[in-house]
Design an enzyme around this catalytic site. Structure first.
Site, PDB file in Angstrom:
ATOM      1  N   LYS A  89       0.833  -1.198   0.000  1.00 29.38           N
ATOM      2  CA  LYS A  89       0.000   0.000   0.000  1.00 29.38           C
ATOM      3  C   LYS A  89       0.875   1.257   0.000  1.00 29.38           C
ATOM      4  O   LYS A  89       0.639   2.203  -0.765  1.00 29.38           O
ATOM      5  CB  LYS A  89      -0.846  -0.012   1.286  1.00 29.38           C
ATOM      6  CG  LYS A  89      -2.318   0.183   1.066  1.00 29.38           C
ATOM      7  CD  LYS A  89      -3.036  -0.215   2.326  1.00 29.38           C
ATOM      8  CE  LYS A  89      -4.150   0.692   2.666  1.00 29.38           C
ATOM      9  NZ  LYS A  89      -4.777   0.391   3.944  1.00 29.38           N
ATOM     10  N   LYS A 120     -22.138  -0.438  11.187  1.00 29.84           N
ATOM     11  CA  LYS A 120     -21.186  -0.757  12.260  1.00 29.84           C
ATOM     12  C   LYS A 120     -21.406   0.153  13.473  1.00 29.84           C
ATOM     13  O   LYS A 120     -21.454  -0.308  14.612  1.00 29.84           O
ATOM     14  CB  LYS A 120     -19.766  -0.576  11.703  1.00 29.84           C
ATOM     15  CG  LYS A 120     -18.652  -0.584  12.719  1.00 29.84           C
ATOM     16  CD  LYS A 120     -17.289  -0.589  12.050  1.00 29.84           C
ATOM     17  CE  LYS A 120     -16.838   0.766  11.524  1.00 29.84           C
ATOM     18  NZ  LYS A 120     -16.268   1.690  12.480  1.00 29.84           N
ATOM     19  N   PHE A 143     -30.625  13.498   3.895  1.00 31.13           N
ATOM     20  CA  PHE A 143     -30.809  12.147   4.446  1.00 31.13           C
ATOM     21  C   PHE A 143     -32.276  11.796   4.655  1.00 31.13           C
ATOM     22  O   PHE A 143     -32.651  11.125   5.604  1.00 31.13           O
ATOM     23  CB  PHE A 143     -29.971  11.953   5.722  1.00 31.13           C
ATOM     24  CG  PHE A 143     -28.534  11.693   5.369  1.00 31.13           C
ATOM     25  CD1 PHE A 143     -27.766  12.674   4.781  1.00 31.13           C
ATOM     26  CD2 PHE A 143     -27.972  10.447   5.570  1.00 31.13           C
ATOM     27  CE1 PHE A 143     -26.452  12.428   4.394  1.00 31.13           C
ATOM     28  CE2 PHE A 143     -26.657  10.191   5.180  1.00 31.13           C
ATOM     29  CZ  PHE A 143     -25.905  11.185   4.596  1.00 31.13           C
ATOM     30  N   CYS A 168     -19.847   2.429   7.816  1.00 26.50           N
ATOM     31  CA  CYS A 168     -20.020   3.245   9.021  1.00 26.50           C
ATOM     32  C   CYS A 168     -21.370   3.077   9.703  1.00 26.50           C
ATOM     33  O   CYS A 168     -21.431   2.666  10.861  1.00 26.50           O
ATOM     34  CB  CYS A 168     -19.789   4.702   8.678  1.00 26.50           C
ATOM     35  SG  CYS A 168     -18.194   4.977   7.904  1.00 26.50           S
ATOM     36  N   HIS A 178     -33.906  10.584   1.815  1.00 24.07           N
ATOM     37  CA  HIS A 178     -34.189   9.865   0.572  1.00 24.07           C
ATOM     38  C   HIS A 178     -34.503   8.416   0.902  1.00 24.07           C
ATOM     39  O   HIS A 178     -33.644   7.683   1.399  1.00 24.07           O
ATOM     40  CB  HIS A 178     -32.999   9.940  -0.383  1.00 24.07           C
ATOM     41  CG  HIS A 178     -32.638  11.344  -0.746  1.00 24.07           C
ATOM     42  ND1 HIS A 178     -33.406  12.105  -1.589  1.00 24.07           N
ATOM     43  CD2 HIS A 178     -31.636  12.137  -0.332  1.00 24.07           C
ATOM     44  CE1 HIS A 178     -32.873  13.312  -1.702  1.00 24.07           C
ATOM     45  NE2 HIS A 178     -31.799  13.354  -0.944  1.00 24.07           N
ATOM     46  N   ALA A 179     -35.726   8.033   0.618  1.00 18.36           N
ATOM     47  CA  ALA A 179     -36.107   6.641   0.873  1.00 18.36           C
ATOM     48  C   ALA A 179     -35.379   5.745  -0.119  1.00 18.36           C
ATOM     49  O   ALA A 179     -35.056   6.158  -1.240  1.00 18.36           O
ATOM     50  CB  ALA A 179     -37.613   6.496   0.716  1.00 18.36           C
TER      51      ALA A 179
HETATM   52  C1  UGA Z   1     -21.267   8.318   6.738  1.00 19.72           C
HETATM   53  C2  UGA Z   1     -21.581   9.729   7.241  1.00 19.72           C
HETATM   54  O1  UGA Z   1     -22.457  10.394   6.314  1.00 19.72           O
HETATM   55  C3  UGA Z   1     -20.301  10.543   7.414  1.00 19.72           C
HETATM   56  O2  UGA Z   1     -20.614  11.803   7.972  1.00 19.72           O
HETATM   57  C4  UGA Z   1     -19.369   9.771   8.348  1.00 19.72           C
HETATM   58  O3  UGA Z   1     -18.128  10.457   8.526  1.00 19.72           O
HETATM   59  C5  UGA Z   1     -19.081   8.400   7.770  1.00 19.72           C
HETATM   60  O4  UGA Z   1     -20.338   7.697   7.629  1.00 19.72           O
HETATM   61  C6  UGA Z   1     -18.147   7.687   8.711  1.00 19.72           C
HETATM   62  O5  UGA Z   1     -18.544   7.418   9.866  1.00 19.72           O
HETATM   63  O6  UGA Z   1     -16.975   7.487   8.367  1.00 19.72           O
HETATM   64  P1  UGA Z   1     -20.707   7.218   4.354  1.00 19.72           P
HETATM   65  O7  UGA Z   1     -20.854   5.904   5.041  1.00 19.72           O
HETATM   66  O8  UGA Z   1     -19.525   7.439   3.471  1.00 19.72           O
HETATM   67  O9  UGA Z   1     -20.704   8.418   5.429  1.00 19.72           O
HETATM   68  O10 UGA Z   1     -21.980   7.387   3.438  1.00 19.72           O
HETATM   69  P2  UGA Z   1     -23.353   8.234   3.429  1.00 19.72           P
HETATM   70  O11 UGA Z   1     -23.318   9.185   2.321  1.00 19.72           O
HETATM   71  O12 UGA Z   1     -23.665   8.768   4.769  1.00 19.72           O
HETATM   72  O13 UGA Z   1     -24.395   7.066   3.067  1.00 19.72           O
HETATM   73  C7  UGA Z   1     -24.589   5.941   3.922  1.00 19.72           C
HETATM   74  C8  UGA Z   1     -25.713   5.081   3.417  1.00 19.72           C
HETATM   75  O14 UGA Z   1     -26.976   5.721   3.610  1.00 19.72           O
HETATM   76  C9  UGA Z   1     -25.654   4.745   1.924  1.00 19.72           C
HETATM   77  O15 UGA Z   1     -25.986   3.387   1.732  1.00 19.72           O
HETATM   78  C10 UGA Z   1     -26.690   5.643   1.305  1.00 19.72           C
HETATM   79  O16 UGA Z   1     -27.234   5.154   0.109  1.00 19.72           O
HETATM   80  C11 UGA Z   1     -27.734   5.681   2.405  1.00 19.72           C
HETATM   81  N1  UGA Z   1     -28.614   6.869   2.355  1.00 19.72           N
HETATM   82  C12 UGA Z   1     -28.114   8.108   2.573  1.00 19.72           C
HETATM   83  C13 UGA Z   1     -29.975   6.695   2.099  1.00 19.72           C
HETATM   84  O17 UGA Z   1     -30.463   5.561   1.902  1.00 19.72           O
HETATM   85  N2  UGA Z   1     -30.786   7.805   2.078  1.00 19.72           N
HETATM   86  C14 UGA Z   1     -30.318   9.051   2.300  1.00 19.72           C
HETATM   87  O18 UGA Z   1     -31.121  10.008   2.280  1.00 19.72           O
HETATM   88  C15 UGA Z   1     -28.949   9.209   2.540  1.00 19.72           C
END
Ligand code: UGA
Length: 444
Positions: free
Chosen positions: A36, A270, A256, A267, A258-259
């Protein structure tokens, strides 16, 4: 500007290291994985993260960023050491801290002068004092009394927009009881601190809790709108209209809401499980979080039932080919960790379906993750190739390139006209106009 070592070059480590160097700090990223490190040195970024390669290249060239496997060198040259190693889920749902402990102990074995140790990994409340104790334990073995402060500095970046999130955060959280450490952290984040980014100083425990509470709250928000979506389907309401109007209330906010087929990623699943575990251990059960976890599991299975019901009830997918577009847990990443696609594809295959899969970035990852289903999946070369002769199209990740499908072509390629748009990208009218039978989430 500060001299910083970052231990661990996963998502958080590599993005933090690169962006902290971009802020003008001198940063040494260290990882025990030599392959890496070699890759980073050559400017080849071993993770899929748009824009990260440019930041790394720019800062290596400017002499502010370097990569090494030599931990002793990294610690000797710096006075702020970030721990950004993985905290994978432990068997009991808690967080496995073995990598954090190993990093802390190594720091204790190597420091020779005052050091601020910054925890960026997501860790249970109370880990800050454990890290202190691990470091002190090693210093005692060396019969040394070197001052060292532990700071909690949770990271809120999202995969796919990590560089932007790191450099334009909604807030920076610094958990520490030491004035000396706080002053040094202001140096580290000088460009944000001067930039009027909300800069919140708390004690270590609050900072640790802020990370879990924030992620869990977002997961709750998603599960909430998913359950409302399910109710909308029964009552004739449209969840997109409902979410839009709810979001206009500044107290609720539009993000956040969005259904979809359930949240995934490395993240939310977990961290919600870890927070639930922390709550149970502390005798303060987090009912809302516990329910969110269950609701998310049933949301994924609900998508499978939706497909089966539309195609004719239980057993209706047996022997049918189904095209799945989008495997990553969200767009702009190749990451499939806890992606709803894994559960949904697995269940469809268990019900006897054959799958034609396509994702713009996650094909390599899908190949090994779905290895056990080898006979039942085939990988398409693009979105239209996936559709050929399939009984249904299931859209699981809202990649931009899936937002503008030629629906007339889609209808022509499919053997049966079923279109399951589980990210609500399309309007029913346009799909129906193309002759497709349309099924979204939370709208009739
Ligand atoms: C998430 C958090 O948004 C970050 O702020 C945080 O730092 C990160 O976890 C972490 O702990 O490291 P991430 O897992 O990269 O970030 O992705 P998100 O964009 O939050 O999406 C997570 C999941 O939720 C995805 O499967 C996404 O499709 C889903 N989601 C998100 C929905 O189904 N509906 C929404 O309205 C938004």
């Amino acid at each position: 500007m500060a001299n910083i070592a970052v231990i661990g070059t996963g998502y958080v480590g590599s993005v933090s290291g690169a962006c902290l160097a971009d802020f003008g700090n001198r940063v040494i990223c260290v990882d025990s994985n030599a392959d890496k490190i070699e890759s980073f040195k050559k400017g080849i970024v071993p993770i899929y993260e748009p824009g990260l390669d440019a930041v790394i290249e720019r800062n290596i060239k400017a002499g502010r960023l370097m990569f090494t496997t030599d931990m002793a060198f990294a610690i000797r040259e710096t006075n702020v050491v970030f721990i950004a190693v993985g905290t994978p889920p432990a068997e009991d749902g808690g967080a496995d801290l073995s990598h954090v402990e190993a990093a802390a102990r190594e720091i204790g074995q190597l420091i020779n002068s005052y050091t601020v140790v910054v925890n960026k990994s997501t860790v249970p409340v109370g880990t800050g004092s454990k890290v202190s104790a691990w470091i002190r334990g090693e210093l005692e073995k060396r019969k040394l009394d070197i001052p060292c402060d532990v700071v909690s500095n949770p990271e809120f970046l999202r995969e796919g927009s990590a560089v932007f999130d790191f450099t334009h955060p909604d807030r920076v959280v610094i958990g520490s009881d030491s004035g000396r450490a706080r002053e040094l952290m202001k140096e580290v984040y000088r460009s944000l601190y001067l930039n009027e980014t909300p800069y919140i100083e708390t004690n270590v425990e609050s900072a640790e809790m802020i990370k879990y509470a924030s992620n869990a709250f977002l997961a709750v928000k998603i599960s909430f709108i998913n359950e409302i979506a399910n109710l909308c389907e029964k009552t004739g309401a449209n969840v997109q209209d409902v979410a839009k109007a709810m979001g206009k209330d500044g107290r609720i906010g539009s993000k956040f809401l969005h259904a979809g087929p359930g949240y995934g990623g490395s993240c939310f699943p977990k961290d919600t499980r870890a927070l639930a575990r922390i709550g149970r251990d502390a005798g303060e059960v987090q009912n809302i979080v516990e329910t969110t976890i269950k609701a998310n599991e049933s949301q994924k299975l609900r998508m499978v039932r939706k497909i089966e019901d539309a195609l004719g009830g239980p057993g209706s997918v047996t022997g049918k080919t189904i095209a799945v577009l989008g495997l990553a847990f969200k767009p702009n990443t190749d990451d499939m960790r806890e992606s709803p696609a894994i559960t949904i594809c697995g269940e469809l295959i268990r019900s006897g379906a054959l799958l034609r899969l396509y994702d713009p970035a996650a094909m390599k990852e899908a190949a090994w993750r779905l290895e056990s289903f080898r006979g039942a999946v085939c990988f398409a070369s693009d979105e239209y190739d996936a559709l050929e002769g399939a009984a249904a199209l299931v859209l699981l990740t809202e990649w931009n390139q899936f937002r503008n499908l030629d629906l007339v072509k889609v209808k022509k390629l499919l053997a049966l006209p079923f279109f399951f748009d589980f990210r609500n990208v399309y309007k029913r009218e346009e799909a129906e106009k193309a002759g497709l039978r349309y099924f979204g989430v939370g709208k009739r």
